[in-house]
Scaffold this motif. Sequence first.
Motif, PDB file in Angstrom:
ATOM      1  N   VAL A 632     -63.975 -97.458  10.290  1.00 40.24           N
ATOM      2  CA  VAL A 632     -64.386 -96.385   9.381  1.00 40.24           C
ATOM      3  C   VAL A 632     -65.907 -96.229   9.381  1.00 40.24           C
ATOM      4  CG1 VAL A 632     -64.560 -95.733   6.941  1.00 40.24           C
ATOM      5  CG2 VAL A 632     -62.385 -96.554   7.873  1.00 40.24           C
ATOM      6  N   GLU A 633     -66.350 -94.998   9.488  1.00 39.65           N
ATOM      7  CA  GLU A 633     -67.744 -94.659   9.221  1.00 39.65           C
ATOM      8  C   GLU A 633     -67.750 -93.616   8.116  1.00 39.65           C
ATOM      9  OE1 GLU A 633     -71.664 -92.600  11.287  1.00 39.65           O
ATOM     10  OE2 GLU A 633     -70.144 -93.535  12.563  1.00 39.65           O
ATOM     11  N   ILE A 634     -68.135 -94.040   6.915  1.00 38.43           N
ATOM     12  CA  ILE A 634     -68.193 -93.108   5.790  1.00 38.43           C
ATOM     13  C   ILE A 634     -69.376 -92.175   6.006  1.00 38.43           C
ATOM     14  CG2 ILE A 634     -68.483 -92.897   3.298  1.00 38.43           C
ATOM     15  CD1 ILE A 634     -67.071 -95.585   3.006  1.00 38.43           C
ATOM     16  N   SER A 635     -69.089 -90.878   6.002  1.00 37.84           N
ATOM     17  CA  SER A 635     -70.107 -89.928   6.434  1.00 37.84           C
ATOM     18  C   SER A 635     -69.926 -88.583   5.751  1.00 37.84           C
ATOM     19  CB  SER A 635     -70.009 -89.744   7.959  1.00 37.84           C
ATOM     20  OG  SER A 635     -70.870 -88.734   8.401  1.00 37.84           O
ATOM     21  N   ASP A 636     -71.053 -87.927   5.486  1.00 35.21           N
ATOM     22  CA  ASP A 636     -70.989 -86.563   4.968  1.00 35.21           C
ATOM     23  C   ASP A 636     -70.957 -85.546   6.109  1.00 35.21           C
ATOM     24  OD1 ASP A 636     -73.569 -86.712   5.916  1.00 35.21           O
ATOM     25  OD2 ASP A 636     -74.532 -86.174   4.013  1.00 35.21           O
ATOM     26  N   ARG A 637     -70.817 -86.010   7.327  1.00 42.12           N
ATOM     27  CA  ARG A 637     -70.698 -85.090   8.467  1.00 42.12           C
ATOM     28  C   ARG A 637     -69.336 -84.400   8.500  1.00 42.12           C
ATOM     29  NH1 ARG A 637     -74.655 -84.877  12.077  1.00 42.12           N
ATOM     30  NH2 ARG A 637     -76.319 -86.440  11.943  1.00 42.12           N
ATOM     31  N   VAL A 638     -68.360 -84.953   7.783  1.00 44.43           N
ATOM     32  CA  VAL A 638     -67.060 -84.298   7.665  1.00 44.43           C
ATOM     33  C   VAL A 638     -66.786 -84.012   6.194  1.00 44.43           C
ATOM     34  CG1 VAL A 638     -66.033 -85.246   9.769  1.00 44.43           C
ATOM     35  CG2 VAL A 638     -65.894 -86.555   7.635  1.00 44.43           C
ATOM     36  N   ALA A 639     -66.118 -82.907   5.942  1.00 46.46           N
ATOM     37  CA  ALA A 639     -65.775 -82.544   4.570  1.00 46.46           C
ATOM     38  C   ALA A 639     -64.546 -83.310   4.122  1.00 46.46           C
ATOM     39  CB  ALA A 639     -65.514 -81.045   4.493  1.00 46.46           C
ATOM     40  N   ALA A 640     -64.304 -83.335   2.833  1.00 44.00           N
ATOM     41  CA  ALA A 640     -63.092 -83.960   2.312  1.00 44.00           C
ATOM     42  C   ALA A 640     -61.880 -83.292   2.937  1.00 44.00           C
ATOM     43  CB  ALA A 640     -63.050 -83.823   0.788  1.00 44.00           C
ATOM     44  N   GLY A 641     -60.899 -84.120   3.307  1.00 52.05           N
ATOM     45  CA  GLY A 641     -59.687 -83.606   3.931  1.00 52.05           C
ATOM     46  C   GLY A 641     -59.718 -83.608   5.444  1.00 52.05           C
ATOM     47  N   VAL A 642     -60.898 -83.894   6.029  1.00 51.52           N
ATOM     48  CA  VAL A 642     -61.054 -83.892   7.486  1.00 51.52           C
ATOM     49  C   VAL A 642     -61.583 -85.247   7.933  1.00 51.52           C
ATOM     50  CG1 VAL A 642     -62.246 -82.831   9.457  1.00 51.52           C
ATOM     51  CG2 VAL A 642     -61.529 -81.419   7.516  1.00 51.52           C
ATOM     52  N   VAL A 643     -61.002 -85.797   8.990  1.00 49.71           N
ATOM     53  CA  VAL A 643     -61.542 -86.993   9.629  1.00 49.71           C
ATOM     54  C   VAL A 643     -61.758 -86.676  11.110  1.00 49.71           C
ATOM     55  CG1 VAL A 643     -60.545 -88.640   8.013  1.00 49.71           C
ATOM     56  CG2 VAL A 643     -59.223 -87.953  10.011  1.00 49.71           C
ATOM     57  N   ALA A 644     -62.672 -87.408  11.735  1.00 47.71           N
ATOM     58  CA  ALA A 644     -63.007 -87.121  13.133  1.00 47.71           C
ATOM     59  C   ALA A 644     -63.138 -88.419  13.910  1.00 47.71           C
ATOM     60  CB  ALA A 644     -64.305 -86.321  13.218  1.00 47.71           C
TER      61      ALA A 644
END
Length: 687
Positions: A632-644
């Motif tokens: 896991v990398e907790i990041s604000d690069r993705v919005a809630a509901g999306v993982v990359a």
Amino acid sequence: MSGNLQVLGACPLDCPDTCSWIVTVEDGEAVKMRGNPDQPYTRGALCVKVNRYLEHTRAADRILYPLRRTGPKGSGQFERISWDEALDEIATRLRGIVDEHGGEAIWPYNGTGSLGYVQGCEGVAGRRFWNMLGASRHWLNICSSAGSSGLRRANGTAGGMDPENIARAKLILLWGTNTLTSGHHLWKFIQDARADGAHVVAIDPIRTRTADQADEHIAIRPGTDAVLALGLLNVVLAEGTQDEEYLAAHTEGWDDFREEILKYPVERVAEITGIPAATVHSLGMRLAHTRPTAIRATMGIQRHAGGGTAMRTITAIPGVTGDWRHPGGGVAYSTSDHVHFTIDTREDLLAEPVRTLAMTRLAAELPSVKCLFVYGANPLASTSDTNRIRREMLRDDLFTVVMEHFPTDTADYADIVLPATMQTEHMDLHAGYGHLYLLWNEPAVSPPGECLSTTETFRRLAERMGMTEPSLFDTDLELAEQLLSSGHPSLEGVTLDRLRKEGWMRMSYPKPFAPFADGFPTRSGRLRFPPPGKAYVPPHTAGKDGLTLITPAAHTFLNTIFGNNPELRRRSDKPRSSRRESEGRANEERSGGVIEHAPVVLVNAADAAARGLADGQRVRVHNANGEFLADVEISDRVAAGVVASPKGRWPKFSPGGAGPNAVVDERDADMGKGAVYHDNIVELTPV
């Protein structure tokens, strides 16, 4: 090859830039590679991946000789054999399969490992040989077919604006494309436009490298791009800035499409796309009052259930605003349809019509196949639903041949592995799908070991099978001459001799090139707007619980090419904690020197908190199709509901032996049987 030589070549990889390069050869060895400074698109620069290409050709794990499997399928256990032994075994097995099951039981599975028109997928290398056997056709639809289909329904062609003309634009929408990772040479033209006052907007579910450098990033909900296009046009209509003259002269279906646009006011668009209404309105106002506007949209945008429709609706934007009439306006998706070579696969060699197998349906179609012949592809890492594919490839009655450079996951399941040349070792003809140049690749060095080019392999196999059809034995130069023989006006002045001497030539298109200023190559000569009710197809993930998984391109890999390069793998890793470092060292000791590299999954803080996940924690990313392990990398690069989780890693180097495609469903997009890599629901569970 004695002395010092400067050899002109071209990058073969699946990238729109198709760079021109220069290889320095000293006493028969390639010692340096650099971008060609004289080529207007390359401008002397290569990418972080291709800068290591010469190193890659000399990698310790390069396959140099034919191999026969000695252990169980998937074990990667092989013995060296001679070419005579390999050709004899392949020829015998192919004859037996054709006699017992018919030629359609053979699947030539060709991928985008090389985009060459002689050696690679663009010219359908080997198809004449397969036609002689009556093998199934292979549909190379995994990359861009949904978007291309949508564009052709609208414009009559997938070829759009000249990407170089983006330098003339005043508003640039980088829509679902990460230019600085997947085609960075375009950025120079974007910079030219910015220097002249252009505003650059990145529309992407992820805040990518490109989004960081744009003037504005708009985080859109995956698969809702068509809705945003309709919402922007809604603002254009409200402002009354549609180009009525262009609409009347060069489009059809406008009245119905106008009614469709009016169904998507800004507030409704905000609700569906997840974009604030003020942002939609602001961008709509820019679009309404800025000419020319250029839209750069590449393959990531169309990898969902409504991918074809999304591209069709987006390409309608310059039809409404009239941007197609302006140099620097329009949509740039792919320039491939501007290439008019003669690709003669000799369909007359087929005794009767044969079925077509789509590469995106490998898992579903393999049960009907008795021989899988893979070249330029690594489907066990790159194709959807890899768990089902793996199970099928374990079958004893499936004869698998893999032509490869390196021991990939797919090669591990082969019965016979054939050593293939790399780009500096053979000749080829190229045309970029992100520019309007043709390029020639001259071999710089002799092949190592017993590596053969794709064309030479098929010539030898045809001879071993007793085939006498003359076209099967055409030389590479003869094949190149045939490709250039179409007589199309775009090839005026282009000769093989000149290409070999100069290394590259621009096709004979005007400069600047505005392809649809005066009409479209459709039956009516007009742009065809989407019919009523057909301007938006929701993604499969719409309304479902869970997280939408995006698998974008990695910065250090190109698809799975370079996935075995230790330095590029190291660069792709998120900095590890001391615990992860010690685990990595232990893995290295257990695996004889090969470190397992866990994929990273980007997770929004809200989604991580809801699941009790911490940064660096290893999780199962899973759904009904399968699972893979990631950190896991907790990041604000993705919005809630999306993982990359970026693509490109080899599953065999990942913990658990699986990658992101283990959870990707084998479903078709709305057009072209396109893949749906960005339209899957997953959950994350701590390991």
